[in-house]
Design a protein around this motif. Sequence first.
Motif, PDB file in Angstrom:
ATOM      1  N   GLU A   1       1.578  -1.927  -8.848  1.00 54.00           N
ATOM      2  CA  GLU A   1       1.358  -1.740  -7.412  1.00 54.00           C
ATOM      3  C   GLU A   1      -0.104  -1.951  -7.037  1.00 54.00           C
ATOM      4  O   GLU A   1      -0.406  -2.508  -5.985  1.00 54.00           O
ATOM      5  N   MET A   2      -1.030  -1.522  -7.905  1.00 51.19           N
ATOM      6  CA  MET A   2      -2.452  -1.749  -7.633  1.00 51.19           C
ATOM      7  C   MET A   2      -2.742  -3.247  -7.600  1.00 51.19           C
ATOM      8  O   MET A   2      -3.475  -3.718  -6.724  1.00 51.19           O
ATOM      9  N   ALA A   3      -2.154  -3.995  -8.523  1.00 52.71           N
ATOM     10  CA  ALA A   3      -2.352  -5.448  -8.549  1.00 52.71           C
ATOM     11  C   ALA A   3      -1.777  -6.089  -7.289  1.00 52.71           C
ATOM     12  O   ALA A   3      -2.407  -6.974  -6.691  1.00 52.71           O
ATOM     13  N   ASP A   4      -0.599  -5.617  -6.860  1.00 55.15           N
ATOM     14  CA  ASP A   4       0.012  -6.159  -5.636  1.00 55.15           C
ATOM     15  C   ASP A   4      -0.870  -5.913  -4.423  1.00 55.15           C
ATOM     16  O   ASP A   4      -1.070  -6.794  -3.584  1.00 55.15           O
TER      17      ASP A   4
ATOM     18  N   ARG B   1       0.839  -1.211   0.000  1.00 53.90           N
ATOM     19  CA  ARG B   1       0.000   0.000   0.000  1.00 53.90           C
ATOM     20  C   ARG B   1       0.867   1.251   0.000  1.00 53.90           C
ATOM     21  O   ARG B   1       0.546   2.239  -0.661  1.00 53.90           O
ATOM     22  N   SER B   2       1.963   1.215   0.719  1.00 57.05           N
ATOM     23  CA  SER B   2       2.884   2.349   0.761  1.00 57.05           C
ATOM     24  C   SER B   2       3.490   2.624  -0.614  1.00 57.05           C
ATOM     25  O   SER B   2       3.587   3.782  -1.044  1.00 57.05           O
ATOM     26  N   GLU B   3       3.887   1.547  -1.308  1.00 55.27           N
ATOM     27  CA  GLU B   3       4.449   1.712  -2.644  1.00 55.27           C
ATOM     28  C   GLU B   3       3.418   2.284  -3.609  1.00 55.27           C
ATOM     29  O   GLU B   3       3.742   3.147  -4.436  1.00 55.27           O
ATOM     30  N   LEU B   4       2.174   1.853  -3.502  1.00 53.13           N
ATOM     31  CA  LEU B   4       1.109   2.410  -4.337  1.00 53.13           C
ATOM     32  C   LEU B   4       0.892   3.881  -4.008  1.00 53.13           C
ATOM     33  O   LEU B   4       0.751   4.717  -4.908  1.00 53.13           O
ATOM     34  N   THR B   5       0.900   4.215  -2.725  1.00 57.55           N
ATOM     35  CA  THR B   5       0.727   5.613  -2.306  1.00 57.55           C
ATOM     36  C   THR B   5       1.815   6.492  -2.904  1.00 57.55           C
ATOM     37  O   THR B   5       1.546   7.600  -3.387  1.00 57.55           O
ATOM     38  N   LYS B   6       3.058   6.014  -2.901  1.00 57.72           N
ATOM     39  CA  LYS B   6       4.165   6.784  -3.485  1.00 57.72           C
ATOM     40  C   LYS B   6       3.932   7.051  -4.965  1.00 57.72           C
ATOM     41  O   LYS B   6       4.136   8.170  -5.439  1.00 57.72           O
ATOM     42  N   HIS B   7       3.502   6.024  -5.697  1.00 59.71           N
ATOM     43  CA  HIS B   7       3.228   6.214  -7.129  1.00 59.71           C
ATOM     44  C   HIS B   7       2.100   7.221  -7.341  1.00 59.71           C
ATOM     45  O   HIS B   7       2.199   8.093  -8.201  1.00 59.71           O
ATOM     46  N   LEU B   8       1.036   7.090  -6.569  1.00 55.22           N
ATOM     47  CA  LEU B   8      -0.107   7.989  -6.748  1.00 55.22           C
ATOM     48  C   LEU B   8       0.247   9.433  -6.415  1.00 55.22           C
ATOM     49  O   LEU B   8      -0.187  10.356  -7.109  1.00 55.22           O
ATOM     50  N   THR B   9       1.039   9.639  -5.379  1.00 60.59           N
ATOM     51  CA  THR B   9       1.420  11.022  -5.044  1.00 60.59           C
ATOM     52  C   THR B   9       2.355  11.604  -6.098  1.00 60.59           C
ATOM     53  O   THR B   9       2.284  12.799  -6.387  1.00 60.59           O
ATOM     54  N   LYS B  10       3.208  10.778  -6.704  1.00 62.30           N
ATOM     55  CA  LYS B  10       4.049  11.266  -7.806  1.00 62.30           C
ATOM     56  C   LYS B  10       3.180  11.699  -8.988  1.00 62.30           C
ATOM     57  O   LYS B  10       3.452  12.716  -9.627  1.00 62.30           O
TER      58      LYS B  10
ATOM     59  N   ILE C   1       0.149   9.394 -15.588  1.00 63.73           N
ATOM     60  CA  ILE C   1      -0.773   8.283 -15.294  1.00 63.73           C
ATOM     61  C   ILE C   1      -0.989   7.420 -16.533  1.00 63.73           C
ATOM     62  O   ILE C   1      -1.283   6.238 -16.437  1.00 63.73           O
ATOM     63  N   ARG C   2      -0.805   7.993 -17.709  1.00 64.16           N
ATOM     64  CA  ARG C   2      -1.057   7.241 -18.944  1.00 64.16           C
ATOM     65  C   ARG C   2       0.014   6.188 -19.231  1.00 64.16           C
ATOM     66  O   ARG C   2      -0.273   5.165 -19.823  1.00 64.16           O
ATOM     67  N   SER C   3       1.225   6.454 -18.825  1.00 64.62           N
ATOM     68  CA  SER C   3       2.307   5.522 -19.151  1.00 64.62           C
ATOM     69  C   SER C   3       2.974   5.005 -17.878  1.00 64.62           C
ATOM     70  O   SER C   3       4.185   4.915 -17.803  1.00 64.62           O
ATOM     71  N   ASN C   4       2.167   4.663 -16.899  1.00 63.52           N
ATOM     72  CA  ASN C   4       2.737   4.264 -15.625  1.00 63.52           C
ATOM     73  C   ASN C   4       2.412   2.813 -15.301  1.00 63.52           C
ATOM     74  O   ASN C   4       1.501   2.513 -14.543  1.00 63.52           O
ATOM     75  N   ALA C   5       3.196   1.917 -15.876  1.00 64.42           N
ATOM     76  CA  ALA C   5       3.001   0.485 -15.604  1.00 64.42           C
ATOM     77  C   ALA C   5       3.305   0.165 -14.148  1.00 64.42           C
ATOM     78  O   ALA C   5       2.713  -0.746 -13.572  1.00 64.42           O
ATOM     79  N   GLY C   6       4.216   0.914 -13.534  1.00 63.09           N
ATOM     80  CA  GLY C   6       4.557   0.683 -12.134  1.00 63.09           C
ATOM     81  C   GLY C   6       3.366   0.865 -11.215  1.00 63.09           C
ATOM     82  O   GLY C   6       3.171   0.102 -10.269  1.00 63.09           O
ATOM     83  N   CYS C   7       2.556   1.870 -11.487  1.00 63.26           N
ATOM     84  CA  CYS C   7       1.371   2.139 -10.674  1.00 63.26           C
ATOM     85  C   CYS C   7       0.361   1.000 -10.820  1.00 63.26           C
ATOM     86  O   CYS C   7      -0.215   0.545  -9.834  1.00 63.26           O
ATOM     87  N   ILE C   8       0.195   0.522 -12.034  1.00 59.96           N
ATOM     88  CA  ILE C   8      -0.733  -0.581 -12.277  1.00 59.96           C
ATOM     89  C   ILE C   8      -0.245  -1.841 -11.560  1.00 59.96           C
ATOM     90  O   ILE C   8      -1.030  -2.563 -10.938  1.00 59.96           O
TER      91      ILE C   8
END
Length: 71
Positions: free
Chosen positions: A56-59, A30-39, A47-54
């Motif tokens: 993290e959501m799956a994790d 959840r912390s890693e997802l929060t970091k991506h979302l705040t970035k 947000i369009r080219s952010n595979a890392g965020c996707i």
Amino acid sequence: MSDEKRKKIHTDYAKNNSKNETFAVCIEERSELTKHLTKIMRGKESIRSNAGCIEEMADVLMYYNDVMLCY
């Protein structure tokens, strides 16, 4: 992957790990997802080219399933 196989994976994980470990990993994800979302919110990542965020959501969703199996 079938729902039965997915459930078996989560059940096996829950049996082989303590609740505290499961909770800790869920919090970490959840912390890693929060970091991506705040970035994204600050314009540091798109947000369009952010595979890392996707990823993290799956994790987070995976570990929520594991936490639910604890109860």
